[in-house]
Design a protein around this motif. Structure first.
Motif, short mmCIF file in Angstrom:
data_model
loop_
_atom_site.label_atom_id
_atom_site.label_comp_id
_atom_site.label_asym_id
_atom_site.label_seq_id
_atom_site.Cartn_x
_atom_site.Cartn_y
_atom_site.Cartn_z
N TRP A 77 0.84 -1.19 0.00
CA TRP A 77 0.00 0.00 0.00
C TRP A 77 0.88 1.25 0.00
O TRP A 77 1.93 1.27 0.62
CB TRP A 77 -0.91 0.03 1.23
CG TRP A 77 -1.86 -1.12 1.31
CD1 TRP A 77 -1.85 -2.13 2.23
CD2 TRP A 77 -2.97 -1.40 0.44
NE1 TRP A 77 -2.87 -3.01 2.00
CE2 TRP A 77 -3.58 -2.59 0.90
CE3 TRP A 77 -3.50 -0.78 -0.68
CZ2 TRP A 77 -4.69 -3.16 0.28
CZ3 TRP A 77 -4.61 -1.34 -1.29
CH2 TRP A 77 -5.19 -2.51 -0.82
N LEU A 78 0.42 2.28 -0.69
CA LEU A 78 1.14 3.55 -0.68
C LEU A 78 1.01 4.17 0.69
O LEU A 78 -0.06 4.11 1.32
CB LEU A 78 0.59 4.49 -1.75
CG LEU A 78 0.74 4.01 -3.19
CD1 LEU A 78 0.09 5.01 -4.16
CD2 LEU A 78 2.19 3.77 -3.56
N VAL A 111 3.40 11.13 -2.21
CA VAL A 111 2.16 10.61 -1.65
C VAL A 111 1.96 11.30 -0.31
O VAL A 111 2.82 11.21 0.57
CB VAL A 111 2.21 9.08 -1.47
CG1 VAL A 111 0.94 8.58 -0.79
CG2 VAL A 111 2.43 8.39 -2.80
N GLU A 112 0.84 12.02 -0.18
CA GLU A 112 0.57 12.72 1.07
C GLU A 112 -0.74 12.28 1.69
O GLU A 112 -0.76 11.66 2.73
CB GLU A 112 0.57 14.23 0.84
CG GLU A 112 1.94 14.77 0.50
CD GLU A 112 1.93 16.27 0.31
OE1 GLU A 112 2.32 16.97 1.25
OE2 GLU A 112 1.51 16.72 -0.77
N ASN A 113 -1.84 12.58 1.05
CA ASN A 113 -3.15 12.38 1.67
C ASN A 113 -4.02 11.44 0.84
O ASN A 113 -5.03 11.85 0.28
CB ASN A 113 -3.87 13.73 1.82
CG ASN A 113 -3.07 14.69 2.67
OD1 ASN A 113 -2.52 14.31 3.68
ND2 ASN A 113 -3.00 15.94 2.24
N GLN A 124 -6.99 3.18 1.04
CA GLN A 124 -5.88 2.33 0.64
C GLN A 124 -5.63 2.53 -0.86
O GLN A 124 -6.56 2.57 -1.65
CB GLN A 124 -6.19 0.87 0.92
CG GLN A 124 -6.24 0.55 2.40
CD GLN A 124 -6.52 -0.91 2.66
OE1 GLN A 124 -7.40 -1.49 2.04
NE2 GLN A 124 -5.77 -1.49 3.57
N ALA A 125 -4.34 2.63 -1.23
CA ALA A 125 -4.01 2.89 -2.63
C ALA A 125 -2.76 2.13 -3.03
O ALA A 125 -1.87 1.88 -2.21
CB ALA A 125 -3.82 4.39 -2.85
N ILE A 131 8.11 3.02 -6.89
CA ILE A 131 7.83 3.61 -5.59
C ILE A 131 9.18 3.83 -4.91
O ILE A 131 9.96 2.89 -4.76
CB ILE A 131 6.96 2.69 -4.73
CG1 ILE A 131 5.65 2.35 -5.44
CG2 ILE A 131 6.69 3.33 -3.36
CD1 ILE A 131 4.89 1.20 -4.82
N LEU A 132 9.44 5.07 -4.51
CA LEU A 132 10.68 5.40 -3.83
C LEU A 132 10.37 5.61 -2.35
O LEU A 132 9.47 6.38 -2.01
CB LEU A 132 11.29 6.67 -4.41
CG LEU A 132 11.39 6.72 -5.94
CD1 LEU A 132 11.99 8.04 -6.39
CD2 LEU A 132 12.19 5.56 -6.48
#
Length: 192
Positions: free
Chosen positions: A61-62, A81-83, A87-88, A96-97
């Motif tokens: 999940w992010l 990715v902030e808000n 679930q994403a 994804i870093l």
């Protein structure tokens, strides 16, 4: 301080969807695709599709602080990715870093750095493919990054966020003025 991305962040592949991501209006998760990232590096959560995540293992999940890097296409944009509203996951066209040590580099600064002209030139040179360009993982991990102190990073992030807010305000004013002029034109033409 000069570092390679692999020294400061883990690089993981996006979720391995097979084929087109199925839209499920009542789905448990959001699936971020390249079209959901603005040119400014914002994730446009209001247009991200819902889907069901299938598979034997739980997805990655992010999380807040992850940076998504669009590895395919003409624009290799990075987005923080902030808000996430729920679930994403992200499509396999992203890497994804995940910053290893936030005492060394702020994820927002990393996203900003990757979107700068010098970094974009690096990606343009590294991109491969005849039909669709893409940046491979080893080239992404090898990008050199200039990392100032955390205080300087936060000053840069603050300046960037202020400029982005000003840009949005100006764009809203331009859009409002265009609507006013359209209404005036409609009134004049329909009155004639």
């Amino acid at each position: 301080m000069l570092s390679k991305l692999s020294d400061i962040a883990l690089v993981k592949a996006g979720h391995p969807f097979r084929g087109k991501i199925p839209v499920q209006p009542d789905g448990e998760a959001l699936a971020v695709q390249i079209r959901d990232i603005s040119d400014d590096g914002d994730i446009l959560w209001n247009q991200v599709i819902r889907t069901e995540i299938k598979g034997r293992k739980s997805p990655d999940w992010l999380k807040p602080g992850h940076v998504l890097f669009a590895a395919r296409g003409q624009n290799n944009i990075a987005a923080l990715v902030e808000n996430a509203p729920s679930q994403a996951v992200c499509a396999p066209h992203f890497f994804i870093l995940e910053v290893k040590d936030e005492a060394l580099i702020d994820p927002a600064f990393l996203a900003w750095h990757l979107n700068q002209v010098e970094s974009q030139r690096y990606f343009a040179k590294a991109a491969q493919g005849s039909i669709q360009l893409s940046v491979n993982r080893s080239d992404l991990e090898a990008i050199p990054l200039a990392i100032p102190s955390l205080d300087k990073q936060r000053i840069i992030i603050n300046l960037f966020q202020t400029a982005a807010a000003e840009k949005k305000l100006h764009m809203a004013l331009i859009e409002n003025r265009t609507k006013e002029l359209t209404a005036i034109a409609h009134y004049i033409i329909s009155d004639a």
